[in-house]
Design a protein around this motif. Structure first.
Motif, PDB file in Angstrom:
ATOM      1  N   UNK A 240       0.813  -1.227   0.000  1.00 43.94           N
ATOM      2  CA  UNK A 240       0.000   0.000   0.000  1.00 43.94           C
ATOM      3  C   UNK A 240       0.846   1.277   0.000  1.00 43.94           C
ATOM      4  N   UNK A 241       1.972   1.265   0.739  1.00 43.83           N
ATOM      5  CA  UNK A 241       2.882   2.415   0.689  1.00 43.83           C
ATOM      6  C   UNK A 241       3.390   2.630  -0.732  1.00 43.83           C
ATOM      7  N   UNK A 242       3.744   1.543  -1.408  1.00 43.46           N
ATOM      8  CA  UNK A 242       4.249   1.654  -2.777  1.00 43.46           C
ATOM      9  C   UNK A 242       3.185   2.213  -3.715  1.00 43.46           C
ATOM     10  N   UNK A 243       1.947   1.806  -3.509  1.00 38.59           N
ATOM     11  CA  UNK A 243       0.860   2.346  -4.322  1.00 38.59           C
ATOM     12  C   UNK A 243       0.723   3.853  -4.110  1.00 38.59           C
ATOM     13  N   UNK A 244       0.847   4.300  -2.867  1.00 36.58           N
ATOM     14  CA  UNK A 244       0.780   5.737  -2.579  1.00 36.58           C
ATOM     15  C   UNK A 244       1.915   6.475  -3.267  1.00 36.58           C
ATOM     16  N   UNK A 245       3.114   5.908  -3.204  1.00 31.96           N
ATOM     17  CA  UNK A 245       4.276   6.537  -3.823  1.00 31.96           C
ATOM     18  C   UNK A 245       4.119   6.610  -5.341  1.00 31.96           C
ATOM     19  N   UNK A 246       3.664   5.516  -5.933  1.00 34.28           N
ATOM     20  CA  UNK A 246       3.457   5.505  -7.383  1.00 34.28           C
ATOM     21  C   UNK A 246       2.397   6.521  -7.788  1.00 34.28           C
ATOM     22  N   UNK A 247       1.333   6.638  -6.983  1.00 30.58           N
ATOM     23  CA  UNK A 247       0.296   7.625  -7.276  1.00 30.58           C
ATOM     24  C   UNK A 247       0.884   9.039  -7.244  1.00 30.58           C
ATOM     25  N   UNK A 248       1.706   9.316  -6.228  1.00 29.21           N
ATOM     26  CA  UNK A 248       2.296  10.651  -6.101  1.00 29.21           C
ATOM     27  C   UNK A 248       3.136  10.993  -7.336  1.00 29.21           C
ATOM     28  N   UNK A 249       3.890  10.004  -7.830  1.00 27.58           N
ATOM     29  CA  UNK A 249       4.783  10.251  -8.976  1.00 27.58           C
ATOM     30  C   UNK A 249       4.099   9.976 -10.318  1.00 27.58           C
ATOM     31  N   UNK A 250       2.770   9.808 -10.273  1.00 22.70           N
ATOM     32  CA  UNK A 250       1.979   9.607 -11.495  1.00 22.70           C
ATOM     33  C   UNK A 250       2.476   8.403 -12.304  1.00 22.70           C
ATOM     34  N   UNK A 251       2.742   7.316 -11.597  1.00 20.82           N
ATOM     35  CA  UNK A 251       3.272   6.107 -12.221  1.00 20.82           C
ATOM     36  C   UNK A 251       2.255   4.974 -12.262  1.00 20.82           C
ATOM     37  N   UNK A 252       1.011   5.236 -11.854  1.00 18.66           N
ATOM     38  CA  UNK A 252      -0.027   4.206 -11.871  1.00 18.66           C
ATOM     39  C   UNK A 252      -0.756   4.205 -13.217  1.00 18.66           C
ATOM     40  N   UNK A 253      -1.464   3.125 -13.549  1.00 18.67           N
ATOM     41  CA  UNK A 253      -2.315   3.125 -14.744  1.00 18.67           C
ATOM     42  C   UNK A 253      -3.330   4.261 -14.668  1.00 18.67           C
ATOM     43  N   UNK A 254      -3.770   4.743 -15.793  1.00 13.81           N
ATOM     44  CA  UNK A 254      -4.588   5.963 -15.844  1.00 13.81           C
ATOM     45  C   UNK A 254      -5.888   5.850 -15.046  1.00 13.81           C
ATOM     46  N   UNK A 255      -6.501   4.655 -15.021  1.00 18.54           N
ATOM     47  CA  UNK A 255      -7.769   4.533 -14.299  1.00 18.54           C
ATOM     48  C   UNK A 255      -7.579   4.700 -12.801  1.00 18.54           C
ATOM     49  N   UNK A 256      -6.413   4.278 -12.286  1.00 17.56           N
ATOM     50  CA  UNK A 256      -6.113   4.492 -10.877  1.00 17.56           C
ATOM     51  C   UNK A 256      -5.610   5.906 -10.636  1.00 17.56           C
ATOM     52  N   UNK A 257      -4.784   6.389 -11.556  1.00 17.92           N
ATOM     53  CA  UNK A 257      -4.167   7.697 -11.365  1.00 17.92           C
ATOM     54  C   UNK A 257      -5.206   8.810 -11.271  1.00 17.92           C
ATOM     55  N   UNK A 258      -6.328   8.660 -11.963  1.00 23.83           N
ATOM     56  CA  UNK A 258      -7.330   9.728 -11.956  1.00 23.83           C
ATOM     57  C   UNK A 258      -8.168   9.739 -10.676  1.00 23.83           C
ATOM     58  N   UNK A 259      -8.030   8.692  -9.854  1.00 25.67           N
ATOM     59  CA  UNK A 259      -8.725   8.656  -8.573  1.00 25.67           C
ATOM     60  C   UNK A 259      -7.915   9.380  -7.505  1.00 25.67           C
ATOM     61  N   UNK A 260      -8.571   9.749  -6.414  1.00 18.62           N
ATOM     62  CA  UNK A 260      -7.858  10.318  -5.282  1.00 18.62           C
ATOM     63  C   UNK A 260      -7.106   9.213  -4.543  1.00 18.62           C
ATOM     64  N   UNK A 261      -6.015   9.580  -3.903  1.00 17.46           N
ATOM     65  CA  UNK A 261      -5.195   8.619  -3.161  1.00 17.46           C
ATOM     66  C   UNK A 261      -6.022   7.792  -2.195  1.00 17.46           C
ATOM     67  N   UNK A 262      -6.901   8.440  -1.448  1.00 18.39           N
ATOM     68  CA  UNK A 262      -7.654   7.732  -0.413  1.00 18.39           C
ATOM     69  C   UNK A 262      -8.752   6.844  -0.990  1.00 18.39           C
ATOM     70  N   UNK A 263      -9.028   6.969  -2.277  1.00 18.10           N
ATOM     71  CA  UNK A 263      -9.919   6.022  -2.949  1.00 18.10           C
ATOM     72  C   UNK A 263      -9.173   4.746  -3.328  1.00 18.10           C
ATOM     73  N   UNK A 264      -7.896   4.871  -3.614  1.00 17.99           N
ATOM     74  CA  UNK A 264      -7.083   3.752  -4.072  1.00 17.99           C
ATOM     75  C   UNK A 264      -6.631   2.846  -2.925  1.00 17.99           C
ATOM     76  N   UNK A 265      -6.205   3.452  -1.832  1.00 18.07           N
ATOM     77  CA  UNK A 265      -5.529   2.684  -0.777  1.00 18.07           C
ATOM     78  C   UNK A 265      -6.375   1.548  -0.196  1.00 18.07           C
ATOM     79  N   UNK A 266      -7.687   1.730   0.070  1.00 17.44           N
ATOM     80  CA  UNK A 266      -8.451   0.594   0.595  1.00 17.44           C
ATOM     81  C   UNK A 266      -8.446  -0.608  -0.349  1.00 17.44           C
TER      82      UNK A 266
END
Length: 492
Positions: A240-266
């Motif tokens: 989950x930490x890695x997912x947060x980091x990837x989101x911050x650096x815009x390294x996630x797939x577009x469908x995840x990247x367009x969501x807010x961080x707190x929507x992704x983490x759960x």
């Protein structure tokens, strides 16, 4: 910060303990200064006491000097209702400068709004400090800050270990509370990083050996607290930490990247517990199709390639992750705060050359603490302020600090625990912090006594201006929740 008058140095020692060692270090001194500042729009007058208080051996002879800074709001007549925060940082082996100048104290490090160094270095007033509602003492354990062993023949082993550290500091804190006449005050421990190990152990040590009961323990960027998580659990919990980091650096797939961080983490947390840990538990027996399925999902959430994950047997070590995530862009990411980027001498390799965030923090904190102690607090010494001191070898045997904290909570109906974590902290990550609570209280009977607050920053989440304000307000709310109404009994 405006200082409106200065008291002369006050020597607070009795002849029996006021021995000065060969280097001229007095283990029992205090310098008092008076200041004023504005917190949340209110003018606050306060007194700062900086000095040393000794550690005594069984013969009542000083063997070490522990330096501290104690901030008291002036004009408060009723100390029985005035909370006292007892604060320290971690390492083990680092001083209290980080939270003192970065978080809760009345002086605030000069940095930009995201925590990066700016020149000229120094401090300014902290408009968010909790000094309006609580007094604070910042403690530097032995061989940190200005704290020192007094005699070269004194064995450092009695200070440098999980339980050794807890034992002598519990005695030191008890003496301090007695001297400051704060036994009736609501009391809180707040520790950061290894300081969470220290705070967790101290909660029970103070309660069971010194009969000092706390209202709250605050864990800022919690360690593992001696709670075992070997193998697949340890390997999986950082996702989950890695997912947060990837989101911050815009390294996630577009469908995840367009969501807010707190929507992704759960979603990532659920995958980690329900699928990732079980898959890693199968090891080499995991069917090939399932292995590829897990690699695909782990890649989706972590921002690194399926091939890299398969090449590492589905296990993404944090050190590799800090090197790999932005490798194609020529950067590494920080360990303690993955918002920070570094540049290695070469792009190849399994881990970064250095921790980008730590050198940034040292650059701004070190000149500030040295200037602040000498010029604002009038503490004059030729001793070097140890940002990081020598405390090795450190004895980690017998670390059951998480369960010690659980025992303290169990026995003290007043006591609650607050975990404060930055989502981009890769050393003491937020999900491992939550896991501590789940394992400490496996029956679930005490979950209402454990609180969590997350922030969009890293290990020192308070270095981001928005989180500095929010985190101090969260501490104010925690005090409101943990100071009972007058006459309310402590009972089940």
């Amino acid at each position: 910060m405006r200082k409106f008058f200065l008291l002369s140095t006050a020597i607070l020692c009795a002849a029996a303990v006021c021995q000065i060692n060969a280097k001229g270090l007095n283990p029992d001194t205090a310098v008092v200064t008076r200041h004023q500042t504005t917190i949340k729009g209110q003018l606050i007058n306060y007194k700062a006491t900086m000095g040393n208080q000794p550690v005594l051996d069984e013969n009542r002879t000083p063997i070490a000097a522990v330096s501290y800074t104690y901030y008291e709001r002036e004009g408060v007549k009723d100390l029985d209702h005035r909370p006292l925060f007892i604060s320290f940082n971690g390492g083990p082996g680092t001083g209290s400068l980080w939270m003192q100048l970065g978080f809760t104290g009345p002086a605030l490090l000069k940095i930009d709004d995201e925590g990066n160094p700016v020149m000229p270095y120094g401090t300014e007033s902290n408009p968010y400090s909790i000094l309006d509602i609580a007094d604070i003492v910042y403690i530097n354990p032995v061989n940190t800050g200005y704290s020192r062993i007094l005699d070269k023949d004194t064995d450092g082993k009695q200070f440098f270990g999980v339980n050794e550290d807890i034992r002598y500091l519990a005695t030191w804190i008890t003496t301090f509370v007695t001297r400051a006449n704060r036994w009736n005050s609501p009391k809180y421990l707040i520790g950061e990083s290894y300081g969470t190990t220290r705070a967790s152990g101290l909660a029970l040590e103070l309660q069971s050996r010194h009969w000092m009961f706390l209202n709250g323990v605050v864990l800022v960027s919690a360690t593992e607290l001696g709670i075992r998580r070997d193998g697949p659990v340890s390997d999986a919990l950082t996702l989950p930490y890695m997912a947060a980091t990837a989101w911050y650096h815009k390294a996630l797939p577009s469908d995840l990247q367009q969501k807010d961080l707190l929507e992704i983490l759960p979603e990532v947390e659920k995958f980690t517990i329900d699928e990732y840990i079980p898959a890693l538990s199968w090891g080499g027996a995991l069917p090939e199709a399932k292995r590829k399925e897990i690699a695909k999902k782990a890649s989706r959430y972590s921002g690194i390639s399926e091939k890299a994950i398969l090449d590492h047997a589905l296990t993404i070590s944090p050190r590799f992750y800090w090197k790999e995530l932005l490798r194609d862009k020529g950067f590494t990411v920080g360990r303690l705060d993955s918002r920070y980027k570094g540049i290695d001498l070469q792009d190849g390799g399994e881990f970064p050359d250095y921790n980008a965030e730590m050198v940034s923090w040292e650059q701004s904190f070190t000149p500030a603490i040295n200037s602040y102690m000498r010029n604002d607090l009038n503490f004059k010494t030729d001793l070097e302020y140890y940002v990081f001191g020598t405390v090795r070898p450190w004895n980690n045997q017998g670390d059951r600090t998480g369960m010690n904290l659980m025992n303290a909570v169990q026995q003290n109906p007043y006591l609650k625990v607050l975990l404060m974590s930055g989502y981009y902290d890769g050393a003491c990550d937020y999900f491992n912090g939550k896991y501590n609570f789940w394992q400490m209280d496996k029956s679930g009977k005490f979950q209402d006594r454990f609180l969590f607050k997350g922030y969009r920053s890293g290990h020192m989440m308070y270095l981001r201006k928005e989180d500095l304000k929010q985190a101090n307000d969260d501490l104010r709310d925690f005090v409101k929740q943990t100071v009972p109404a007058e006459g309310q009994p402590s009972k089940y």
